[in-house]
Design a protein around this motif. Sequence first.
Motif, PDB file in Angstrom:
ATOM      1  N   MET A 154      46.616  38.313  37.815  1.00 22.91           N
ATOM      2  CA  MET A 154      47.124  37.717  39.529  1.00 22.91           C
ATOM      3  C   MET A 154      47.494  36.423  39.352  1.00 22.91           C
ATOM      4  O   MET A 154      48.224  35.794  40.405  1.00 22.91           O
ATOM      5  CB  MET A 154      46.097  38.006  40.550  1.00 22.91           C
ATOM      6  CG  MET A 154      45.607  39.571  40.533  1.00 22.91           C
ATOM      7  SD  MET A 154      47.264  40.883  40.444  1.00 22.91           S
ATOM      8  CE  MET A 154      47.820  40.398  42.261  1.00 22.91           C
ATOM      9  N   LYS A 155      47.362  35.684  38.682  1.00 23.78           N
ATOM     10  CA  LYS A 155      47.290  34.136  38.207  1.00 23.78           C
ATOM     11  C   LYS A 155      46.922  33.429  39.272  1.00 23.78           C
ATOM     12  O   LYS A 155      47.408  32.434  39.941  1.00 23.78           O
ATOM     13  CB  LYS A 155      48.706  33.766  38.031  1.00 23.78           C
ATOM     14  CG  LYS A 155      49.466  34.498  36.866  1.00 23.78           C
ATOM     15  CD  LYS A 155      49.147  33.918  35.745  1.00 23.78           C
ATOM     16  CE  LYS A 155      49.702  34.314  34.515  1.00 23.78           C
ATOM     17  NZ  LYS A 155      50.924  34.017  34.376  1.00 23.78           N
ATOM     18  N   ASN A 156      45.769  33.752  39.982  1.00 22.24           N
ATOM     19  CA  ASN A 156      44.714  33.123  40.933  1.00 22.24           C
ATOM     20  C   ASN A 156      43.403  33.451  40.828  1.00 22.24           C
ATOM     21  O   ASN A 156      43.178  34.585  40.875  1.00 22.24           O
ATOM     22  CB  ASN A 156      45.450  33.637  42.263  1.00 22.24           C
ATOM     23  CG  ASN A 156      44.897  32.981  43.477  1.00 22.24           C
ATOM     24  OD1 ASN A 156      43.537  32.548  43.597  1.00 22.24           O
ATOM     25  ND2 ASN A 156      45.591  32.516  44.294  1.00 22.24           N
ATOM     26  N   PRO A 157      42.669  32.654  40.580  1.00 23.69           N
ATOM     27  CA  PRO A 157      41.289  32.735  40.167  1.00 23.69           C
ATOM     28  C   PRO A 157      40.591  33.516  41.308  1.00 23.69           C
ATOM     29  O   PRO A 157      39.506  34.281  41.217  1.00 23.69           O
ATOM     30  CB  PRO A 157      40.695  31.264  40.085  1.00 23.69           C
ATOM     31  CG  PRO A 157      41.400  30.311  40.568  1.00 23.69           C
ATOM     32  CD  PRO A 157      43.030  30.888  40.641  1.00 23.69           C
ATOM     33  N   VAL A 158      41.064  33.203  42.741  1.00 20.06           N
ATOM     34  CA  VAL A 158      40.515  34.112  43.792  1.00 20.06           C
ATOM     35  C   VAL A 158      40.527  35.889  43.395  1.00 20.06           C
ATOM     36  O   VAL A 158      39.701  36.556  43.759  1.00 20.06           O
ATOM     37  CB  VAL A 158      40.922  33.593  44.999  1.00 20.06           C
ATOM     38  CG1 VAL A 158      40.248  34.604  46.373  1.00 20.06           C
ATOM     39  CG2 VAL A 158      40.523  32.326  45.409  1.00 20.06           C
ATOM     40  N   LEU A 159      41.854  35.968  42.989  1.00 16.68           N
ATOM     41  CA  LEU A 159      42.014  37.600  42.989  1.00 16.68           C
ATOM     42  C   LEU A 159      41.753  38.104  41.566  1.00 16.68           C
ATOM     43  O   LEU A 159      41.470  39.234  41.497  1.00 16.68           O
ATOM     44  CB  LEU A 159      43.776  37.630  43.076  1.00 16.68           C
ATOM     45  CG  LEU A 159      44.230  37.258  44.413  1.00 16.68           C
ATOM     46  CD1 LEU A 159      45.743  37.573  44.435  1.00 16.68           C
ATOM     47  CD2 LEU A 159      43.827  38.567  45.442  1.00 16.68           C
ATOM     48  N   GLY A 160      41.609  37.054  40.589  1.00 15.91           N
ATOM     49  CA  GLY A 160      41.262  37.531  39.034  1.00 15.91           C
ATOM     50  C   GLY A 160      42.165  38.601  38.485  1.00 15.91           C
ATOM     51  O   GLY A 160      43.504  38.231  38.489  1.00 15.91           O
ATOM     52  N   GLN A 161      41.760  39.668  37.812  1.00 15.18           N
ATOM     53  CA  GLN A 161      42.508  40.335  37.051  1.00 15.18           C
ATOM     54  C   GLN A 161      42.360  41.836  37.346  1.00 15.18           C
ATOM     55  O   GLN A 161      41.268  42.295  37.841  1.00 15.18           O
ATOM     56  CB  GLN A 161      42.422  40.241  35.521  1.00 15.18           C
ATOM     57  CG  GLN A 161      42.547  38.817  35.045  1.00 15.18           C
ATOM     58  CD  GLN A 161      41.883  38.559  33.696  1.00 15.18           C
ATOM     59  OE1 GLN A 161      42.652  39.037  32.473  1.00 15.18           O
ATOM     60  NE2 GLN A 161      40.917  37.794  33.413  1.00 15.18           N
ATOM     61  N   ASN A 162      43.528  42.778  37.215  1.00 10.39           N
ATOM     62  CA  ASN A 162      43.362  44.109  37.347  1.00 10.39           C
ATOM     63  C   ASN A 162      43.870  44.997  36.336  1.00 10.39           C
ATOM     64  O   ASN A 162      44.503  44.823  35.534  1.00 10.39           O
ATOM     65  CB  ASN A 162      44.510  44.329  38.751  1.00 10.39           C
ATOM     66  CG  ASN A 162      43.943  43.718  40.286  1.00 10.39           C
ATOM     67  OD1 ASN A 162      42.775  43.190  40.185  1.00 10.39           O
ATOM     68  ND2 ASN A 162      44.729  43.567  40.826  1.00 10.39           N
ATOM     69  N   PHE A 163      43.057  46.042  36.423  1.00 15.01           N
ATOM     70  CA  PHE A 163      43.318  47.118  35.161  1.00 15.01           C
ATOM     71  C   PHE A 163      43.353  48.530  35.884  1.00 15.01           C
ATOM     72  O   PHE A 163      42.621  48.905  36.497  1.00 15.01           O
ATOM     73  CB  PHE A 163      42.023  47.262  34.270  1.00 15.01           C
ATOM     74  CG  PHE A 163      41.834  45.816  33.417  1.00 15.01           C
ATOM     75  CD1 PHE A 163      42.295  45.451  32.178  1.00 15.01           C
ATOM     76  CD2 PHE A 163      40.837  44.756  34.342  1.00 15.01           C
ATOM     77  CE1 PHE A 163      42.055  44.356  31.596  1.00 15.01           C
ATOM     78  CE2 PHE A 163      40.670  43.573  33.552  1.00 15.01           C
ATOM     79  CZ  PHE A 163      41.304  43.314  32.352  1.00 15.01           C
ATOM     80  N   GLY A 164      44.602  49.160  35.715  1.00 16.47           N
ATOM     81  CA  GLY A 164      44.902  50.211  36.355  1.00 16.47           C
ATOM     82  C   GLY A 164      45.013  51.411  35.318  1.00 16.47           C
ATOM     83  O   GLY A 164      45.826  51.217  34.408  1.00 16.47           O
TER      84      GLY A 164
END
Length: 366
Positions: free
Chosen positions: A88-98
């Motif tokens: 997400m290129k924002n440390p608040v949102l992190g990364q997503n795996f779907g």
Amino acid sequence: MNLKFLYCLLFSALCCFSQEADNPRKYVLDLSQFNGSILLHNPDISHLITEHPGGFILGFNRKRYGKEAWEGDYGYPDTGFTFAYQNMKNPVLGQNFGLYAHYNFYFLKRNVQFRIGQGIAYTTNPYDKNTNFRNNAYGSDFLSSTMMMLNYHKENLIAGLGFKAGLSLIHYSNANFRAPNTSTNTAALNFGLTYDLDGGIVYDFIPKQPKKKLTEPLKYNLVLRAGINESDVIGSGQYGFAIFSAYADKRIGRKSALQLGADVFFSNFLKELIRFQSISFPEMEVAPDTDFKRVGLFVGHELFINKMSVITQLGYYVYYPFDFEGKVYNRIGLKRYFGDKMFGSVTLKSHAAAAEAVEFGIGIRL
């Protein structure tokens, strides 16, 4: 949109690797890289839109050639699975795996492919009141996710290799399973390669059979739906709910049926919301003994795809003692038939774009 995870849809894509003369089985892999932007669908997430998120999409597809009648009716689509990774290129949102189950539909002489997938995603950095209170988009580790891709698509150009390029949209939300749930939508450009696992062998489509007129008497449906959700007040608690639905449907062709019915809602999260507002906001003039139950009437449509179907419903509350998100509601989701009468469903109930709950249902069609 949606827990949305529609597990039953996964089984429509499962298949073995055997080969039959009258039922060719062909499998294609695709891998695409994407970069895009988080759309500002709600001003409350403006602080989360900082850079351009990116990632990759990996698909496993089974080609359909018309062995079953529904395949020809829908232009010989593919069924399959998709795995998506997004930073997400924002440390608040992190990364997503779907992980998704998907259909690919084809247009313009099969040069344009539309993929729609429904699944579940894991996010690495959800809301936490102490360590990550700025993340008002994702209130839980696991999210419902919907993915769409519209691509120019050419397979088997050189020894089984092909390419695809176009637009992607990825939606993440937990459908108010736990607050907060502002959600995100990413629009992106993607480019990638495809590979035929059999090296590019070409099979012919089975010609569509002449359509037979489908006549069916009026059918009556009884459905029990249930789940867990929370109001938008963070920390107010998760509560179970139950919904009893009864409706009639009438087939108007091989693919469609129209619906008319009623819902009775027992939404326990409203009990807590009524209590909270009556104590904390006396200016709202909410009585603590206000009834939390609601009754709605709805019209709907069912689109039949093999043993699966897509349902869309639009309703209006006729009994509405407590004002919550307005009197108009909508429902969208999937049904899976087990035999001629029984079915299961997973649906998202919303008020316009504001999700209220994911509903898991079981019903009978008589």
